[in-house]
Enzyme design. Structure first.
Site: not given
Lengths: 305, 305
Positions: A172, A200-203, A223-224, A226
């Site tokens: 990211t 899929r959605v992360g942070d 980043t990471g 999520g």
């Protein structure tokens, strides 16, 4: 084995910019000759772009958007052109921007239209913020908004990997900046987790999770992994710890510990309105750099443990 | 004119359930005869469903999912069958569930497939939580997941309103419960803002914004102008205030003040692991009720200021 949290902090003069190119497993896989150099070159150019804007008096929000757009266009990071594929070999991108001066914010998730997801996020922000318009658009609605807003379209040929799921080229990307007027801004852009389930959605596109900016406290880009950053409310934790008197470094450390307690790993950059900044990660490496009037610092991107 | 914050709190025995049927402008528009009675009947039935499960020893997560599914199916609330339309006359739903015992969580946003969005969220939760699988699925990816998971499909004829945008029948729905083993859970489901831009996502499906549950603190479900609840990190604020020693009522009040400071209005229900609960809203009315072994309380749904 995952290393302990690696922290670095300092104080920057105004204006200033801090960027990252992801924290994650990419650091374990130097997949092709020259890749290391390309990553560093991308980071250096993004720092330069943001810096030129800032010294010319541009607002922090412009600096972070242009820095992130450059990293998206490089193709060397997991964002924009270089975004990794889902489990079905397709690209879906997420991005968010937030302006610490006004509190205005915008984000998109699971989008396929925009060539530059960070510009799409900025266009959502232009709708007016929480009191007036939407701040987060998902999927087809996000794509149709991008089209109607006249945003450049991603080359459709690059949306599908023909069944080939590439290895993650990097992580990211994100930027935080402090402009000549003392305003903060943050931007984050990602292709998401390699091989993710479609949708899929992360942070990254969630305010208070992967992205945050408030002039009275800090700007944050994470980043990471999520899911853990999202559930932990990572950026809100940083913000509220600083509100409570913690240093950016301490706040970042505590928020990252909350992520680690949920089994997650990654990193973040934090910049406060007084110029204090912090970088922290618990992966083997995190691509990162910062710049103010005293010069540019680019941390070498280390491969392997 | 928007009223000041209206607060109500107390202590419930174990097991217990608190539900809401939205806080918002619906309270200003008694659009059809008998509607008031239908809303109250729906809430009463949802409380009964959750209660029967809890006294039979079911986990809190089952109780909140079934209570919300019943409200979705009634068609009288802005969720599931009764979800309001976007600016283009189509339905897109959001929902989230969170299990305070395990920290597992699941959500969908901008979905069109599921007859019961809350069951779709629970199916995402079953993927394993932040350390193992995705926790939030958006748009077409969410729809395809629902289909592959075998979830009942919404009647496609009810997805489009043929250009007619109905008035909002009521608000978002949500439930929080405390089971016989002392575990908390929360669920929220919504059609989103009436006439929203396609793809718009608010606070409901975002953990720490509109939905939250942690056995060591509280379970929360919010309703209202989602952008402000999302940016404010509403449920995280409640959780962290309770962690810091605040009562659920005080925590809810402070978090709602943070939403109001961003120009937003709405309400929430909060239930702590020790049985203390709070309801608060700054709209003209909020449909709500609670139940424990001492009986059922259903607040009349007031129309007009």
């Amino acid at each position: 084995m995952t290393p302990a949290v690696n922290l670095e902090s300092g104080s920057l003069g105004l204006p200033a910019v801090v960027i990252h190119g992801g924290a994650g497993e990419f650091a374990l896989a130097p997949s092709s000759p020259g890749r290391h150099g390309r990553l560093e070159e991308g980071l250096a150019r993004a720092l330069g772009t943001a810096w030129e804007l800032l010294v010319a008096g541009a607002p922090a929000i412009d600096a972070v958007v242009e820095a992130v757009a450059l990293l998206e266009n490089s193709g060397d990071f997991n964002a924009g052109r270089g975004a990794v594929a889902t489990s079905e070999g397709k690209v879906e991108t997420d991005a968010a921007v937030m302006d610490g001066a006004t509190g205005l914010s915008g984000a998109i998730c699971s989008a396929t239209w925009p060539e530059n997801p960070v510009r799409a996020a900025r266009s959502v922000m232009a709708l007016g913020g929480p009191a007036k318009g939407p701040v987060l658009l998902a999927g087809q609605g996000a794509d149709r908004f991008c089209e109607s807003a006249g945003l450049a379209r991603r080359d459709p040929a690059t949306l599908t990997c023909d069944g080939v799921v590439p290895i993650s080229p990097s992580g990211t990307v994100g930027a935080v900046a402090l402009d000549c007027d003392g305003h903060l801004a943050a931007a984050t852009s990602t292709g998401g987790r390699l091989g993710k389930m479609p949708g899929r959605v992360g942070d990254s596109p969630v305010f208070g999770a992967g992205t945050w900016a408030d002039d009275s406290t800090v700007a944050v880009s994470a980043t990471g992994e999520g899911e853990s950053f999202l559930i932990a409310g990572f950026a809100h934790r940083v913000d509220w710890a600083v509100t409570g008197g913690a240093s950016p470094e301490r706040a970042l450390f505590e928020a990252l510990e909350a992520v680690r307690a949920r089994g997650g790993h990654g990193g973040a950059i934090v910049l406060a309105a007084d110029g204090r900044f912090a970088v922290g990660y618990d992966t083997f490496a995190m691509a990162r750099g910062w710049r103010d009037a005293t010069g540019s610092t680019l941390r070498p991107i280390r491969f392997g443990p």
